[in-house]
Design a protein around this motif. Structure first.
Motif, PDB file in Angstrom:
ATOM      1  N   LEU A 197      16.997  23.120  43.038  1.00 18.42           N
ATOM      2  CA  LEU A 197      15.613  22.999  42.586  1.00 18.42           C
ATOM      3  C   LEU A 197      14.890  21.749  43.083  1.00 18.42           C
ATOM      4  O   LEU A 197      13.690  21.802  43.351  1.00 18.42           O
ATOM      5  CB  LEU A 197      15.554  23.045  41.061  1.00 18.42           C
ATOM      6  N   LEU A 198      15.571  20.637  43.177  1.00 16.47           N
ATOM      7  CA  LEU A 198      14.894  19.386  43.559  1.00 16.47           C
ATOM      8  C   LEU A 198      15.090  19.007  45.019  1.00 16.47           C
ATOM      9  O   LEU A 198      14.201  18.439  45.640  1.00 16.47           O
ATOM     10  CB  LEU A 198      15.334  18.248  42.646  1.00 16.47           C
ATOM     11  N   HIS A 199      16.257  19.312  45.566  1.00 17.78           N
ATOM     12  CA  HIS A 199      16.515  18.958  46.963  1.00 17.78           C
ATOM     13  C   HIS A 199      16.174  20.094  47.914  1.00 17.78           C
ATOM     14  O   HIS A 199      16.251  19.918  49.133  1.00 17.78           O
ATOM     15  CB  HIS A 199      17.966  18.544  47.159  1.00 17.78           C
ATOM     16  N   ALA A 200      15.843  21.265  47.358  1.00 17.48           N
ATOM     17  CA  ALA A 200      15.453  22.428  48.165  1.00 17.48           C
ATOM     18  C   ALA A 200      16.505  22.783  49.204  1.00 17.48           C
ATOM     19  O   ALA A 200      16.192  23.167  50.338  1.00 17.48           O
ATOM     20  CB  ALA A 200      14.096  22.197  48.827  1.00 17.48           C
ATOM     21  N   ARG A 201      17.769  22.663  48.808  1.00 18.70           N
ATOM     22  CA  ARG A 201      18.852  22.942  49.749  1.00 18.70           C
ATOM     23  C   ARG A 201      18.811  24.398  50.208  1.00 18.70           C
ATOM     24  O   ARG A 201      18.764  25.299  49.394  1.00 18.70           O
ATOM     25  CB  ARG A 201      20.207  22.677  49.079  1.00 18.70           C
ATOM     26  N   PRO A 202      18.840  24.629  51.513  1.00 15.64           N
ATOM     27  CA  PRO A 202      18.953  26.010  51.997  1.00 15.64           C
ATOM     28  C   PRO A 202      20.430  26.423  52.010  1.00 15.64           C
ATOM     29  O   PRO A 202      21.265  25.748  52.601  1.00 15.64           O
ATOM     30  CB  PRO A 202      18.383  25.935  53.417  1.00 15.64           C
ATOM     31  N   TYR A 203      20.737  27.501  51.320  1.00 12.94           N
ATOM     32  CA  TYR A 203      22.102  28.027  51.278  1.00 12.94           C
ATOM     33  C   TYR A 203      22.181  29.254  52.178  1.00 12.94           C
ATOM     34  O   TYR A 203      21.264  30.082  52.163  1.00 12.94           O
ATOM     35  CB  TYR A 203      22.456  28.494  49.863  1.00 12.94           C
ATOM     36  N   THR A 204      23.270  29.394  52.931  1.00 12.69           N
ATOM     37  CA  THR A 204      23.544  30.700  53.518  1.00 12.69           C
ATOM     38  C   THR A 204      23.974  31.588  52.356  1.00 12.69           C
ATOM     39  O   THR A 204      24.269  31.092  51.257  1.00 12.69           O
ATOM     40  CB  THR A 204      24.682  30.633  54.558  1.00 12.69           C
ATOM     41  N   ILE A 205      24.047  32.873  52.576  1.00 13.23           N
ATOM     42  CA  ILE A 205      24.459  33.767  51.494  1.00 13.23           C
ATOM     43  C   ILE A 205      25.892  33.449  51.072  1.00 13.23           C
ATOM     44  O   ILE A 205      26.201  33.439  49.880  1.00 13.23           O
ATOM     45  CB  ILE A 205      24.285  35.238  51.914  1.00 13.23           C
ATOM     46  N   ARG A 206      26.763  33.148  52.004  1.00  9.22           N
ATOM     47  CA  ARG A 206      28.152  32.764  51.650  1.00  9.22           C
ATOM     48  C   ARG A 206      28.154  31.477  50.820  1.00  9.22           C
ATOM     49  O   ARG A 206      28.882  31.362  49.838  1.00  9.22           O
ATOM     50  CB  ARG A 206      28.996  32.567  52.908  1.00  9.22           C
ATOM     51  N   GLU A 207      27.349  30.493  51.233  1.00  6.92           N
ATOM     52  CA  GLU A 207      27.270  29.241  50.467  1.00  6.92           C
ATOM     53  C   GLU A 207      26.695  29.493  49.075  1.00  6.92           C
ATOM     54  O   GLU A 207      27.145  28.893  48.099  1.00  6.92           O
ATOM     55  CB  GLU A 207      26.412  28.219  51.209  1.00  6.92           C
ATOM     56  N   ALA A 208      25.721  30.387  48.986  1.00  7.47           N
ATOM     57  CA  ALA A 208      25.141  30.728  47.681  1.00  7.47           C
ATOM     58  C   ALA A 208      26.198  31.355  46.777  1.00  7.47           C
ATOM     59  O   ALA A 208      26.255  31.069  45.580  1.00  7.47           O
ATOM     60  CB  ALA A 208      23.952  31.666  47.858  1.00  7.47           C
ATOM     61  N   ALA A 209      27.048  32.182  47.350  1.00  5.17           N
ATOM     62  CA  ALA A 209      28.138  32.781  46.566  1.00  5.17           C
ATOM     63  C   ALA A 209      29.142  31.710  46.140  1.00  5.17           C
ATOM     64  O   ALA A 209      29.559  31.667  44.976  1.00  5.17           O
ATOM     65  CB  ALA A 209      28.824  33.883  47.369  1.00  5.17           C
ATOM     66  N   ASP A 210      29.513  30.828  47.064  1.00  3.68           N
ATOM     67  CA  ASP A 210      30.453  29.744  46.729  1.00  3.68           C
ATOM     68  C   ASP A 210      29.887  28.838  45.646  1.00  3.68           C
ATOM     69  O   ASP A 210      30.637  28.282  44.840  1.00  3.68           O
ATOM     70  CB  ASP A 210      30.786  28.910  47.975  1.00  3.68           C
ATOM     71  N   ALA A 211      28.561  28.678  45.605  1.00  3.43           N
ATOM     72  CA  ALA A 211      27.904  27.816  44.620  1.00  3.43           C
ATOM     73  C   ALA A 211      27.646  28.532  43.291  1.00  3.43           C
ATOM     74  O   ALA A 211      27.155  27.927  42.347  1.00  3.43           O
ATOM     75  CB  ALA A 211      26.586  27.301  45.188  1.00  3.43           C
ATOM     76  N   GLY A 212      27.960  29.823  43.217  1.00  2.00           N
ATOM     77  CA  GLY A 212      27.751  30.576  41.985  1.00  2.00           C
ATOM     78  C   GLY A 212      26.340  31.115  41.811  1.00  2.00           C
ATOM     79  O   GLY A 212      25.970  31.556  40.727  1.00  2.00           O
ATOM     80  N   LEU A 213      25.545  31.111  42.884  1.00  2.00           N
ATOM     81  CA  LEU A 213      24.172  31.623  42.818  1.00  2.00           C
ATOM     82  C   LEU A 213      24.120  33.131  43.061  1.00  2.00           C
ATOM     83  O   LEU A 213      23.205  33.810  42.600  1.00  2.00           O
ATOM     84  CB  LEU A 213      23.291  30.909  43.840  1.00  2.00           C
ATOM     85  N   VAL A 214      25.081  33.628  43.815  1.00  2.00           N
ATOM     86  CA  VAL A 214      25.212  35.048  44.128  1.00  2.00           C
ATOM     87  C   VAL A 214      26.605  35.463  43.659  1.00  2.00           C
ATOM     88  O   VAL A 214      27.569  34.717  43.837  1.00  2.00           O
ATOM     89  CB  VAL A 214      25.040  35.279  45.652  1.00  2.00           C
ATOM     90  N   HIS A 215      26.693  36.653  43.043  1.00  2.00           N
ATOM     91  CA  HIS A 215      27.973  37.081  42.473  1.00  2.00           C
ATOM     92  C   HIS A 215      28.961  37.616  43.501  1.00  2.00           C
ATOM     93  O   HIS A 215      30.164  37.422  43.355  1.00  2.00           O
ATOM     94  CB  HIS A 215      27.728  38.141  41.398  1.00  2.00           C
ATOM     95  N   ALA A 216      28.467  38.339  44.517  1.00  2.00           N
ATOM     96  CA  ALA A 216      29.372  38.902  45.520  1.00  2.00           C
ATOM     97  C   ALA A 216      28.627  39.084  46.830  1.00  2.00           C
ATOM     98  O   ALA A 216      27.429  39.369  46.847  1.00  2.00           O
ATOM     99  CB  ALA A 216      29.924  40.244  45.039  1.00  2.00           C
ATOM    100  N   VAL A 217      29.380  38.925  47.928  1.00  2.00           N
ATOM    101  CA  VAL A 217      28.847  39.104  49.275  1.00  2.00           C
ATOM    102  C   VAL A 217      29.659  40.215  49.939  1.00  2.00           C
ATOM    103  O   VAL A 217      30.885  40.223  49.854  1.00  2.00           O
ATOM    104  CB  VAL A 217      28.948  37.805  50.100  1.00  2.00           C
TER     105      VAL A 217
END
Length: 192
Positions: free
Chosen positions: A159-179
């Motif tokens: 939210l504050l650093h506006a980090r761009p996640y790849t979809i895999r990174e988003a999954a590793d970070a818990g933002l996406v449940h499955a890829v």
């Protein structure tokens, strides 16, 4: 309802498809159309509701090019409609699924986060909340949605650093449940 947002139903599953042929950019008309699709979904007797973008874009968020052309009243309406529709998705009475096979940026990421389950196609597309990076403060209602599902360790980065996640990174970070490796696998998981 515009053709770029379409509600369909198969059995007890509803699908809201977002496809303007471009980035699925959000505007006052877009929120009205999504609200109408949600009305249809709510009137149907569903067990689940799927939000799906087009290949390449779940949604790129607000139509930034149109923002400078809006009057003060239109900007207020856009802000109110944005919050109302996203909070409506968050509180929708049946489970919601974000079926992501493209970029989910800003408002697109918030729409995905408002859903109960986020399933994505593997690829180079981004998942990013870029509001702060482009000078837009994150409103309280967005924080509320994020707090329901974003792991605490990722809140500042997202939210504050506006980090761009790849979809895999988003999954590793818990933002996406499955890829999933391909559309067939993604659709099979959505069906489950």
């Amino acid at each position: 309802m515009t053709e770029s947002i379409l509600f369909t139903q198969a059995g007890k599953t509803g699908t809201i498809t977002l496809d303007d042929g471009k980035a699925n950019a959000m505007s006052i008309a877009w929120f009205a159309a999504l609200g109408a699709a949600l009305d249809q979904a709510e009137a149907a007797e569903l067990d689940a509701l799927v939000f799906r973008g087009r290949p390449g874009f779940f949604s790129g968020g607000l139509d930034i090019k149109k923002l400078p052309t809006l009057s003060a009243d239109e900007l207020k309406k856009l802000s109110r409609d944005f919050a109302a529709v996203m909070l409506r998705v968050l509180a929708f009475p049946v489970p919601t699924i974000a079926r992501i096979e493209g970029h989910a940026i800003a408002g697109g990421a918030i729409l995905a986060l408002a859903c109960d389950l986020r399933l994505a196609l593997d690829g180079s597309h981004r998942f990013q909340m870029n509001e702060v990076a482009i000078g837009i403060p994150v409103p309280e209602w967005m924080m509320l949605i994020a707090e329901t599902c974003v792991p605490k360790a990722e809140m500042v980065k997202l939210l504050l650093h506006a980090r761009p996640y790849t979809i895999r990174e988003a999954a590793d970070a818990g933002l996406v449940h499955a890829v999933h490796p391909d559309v067939a696998a993604l659709d099979a998981q959505v069906a489950v």
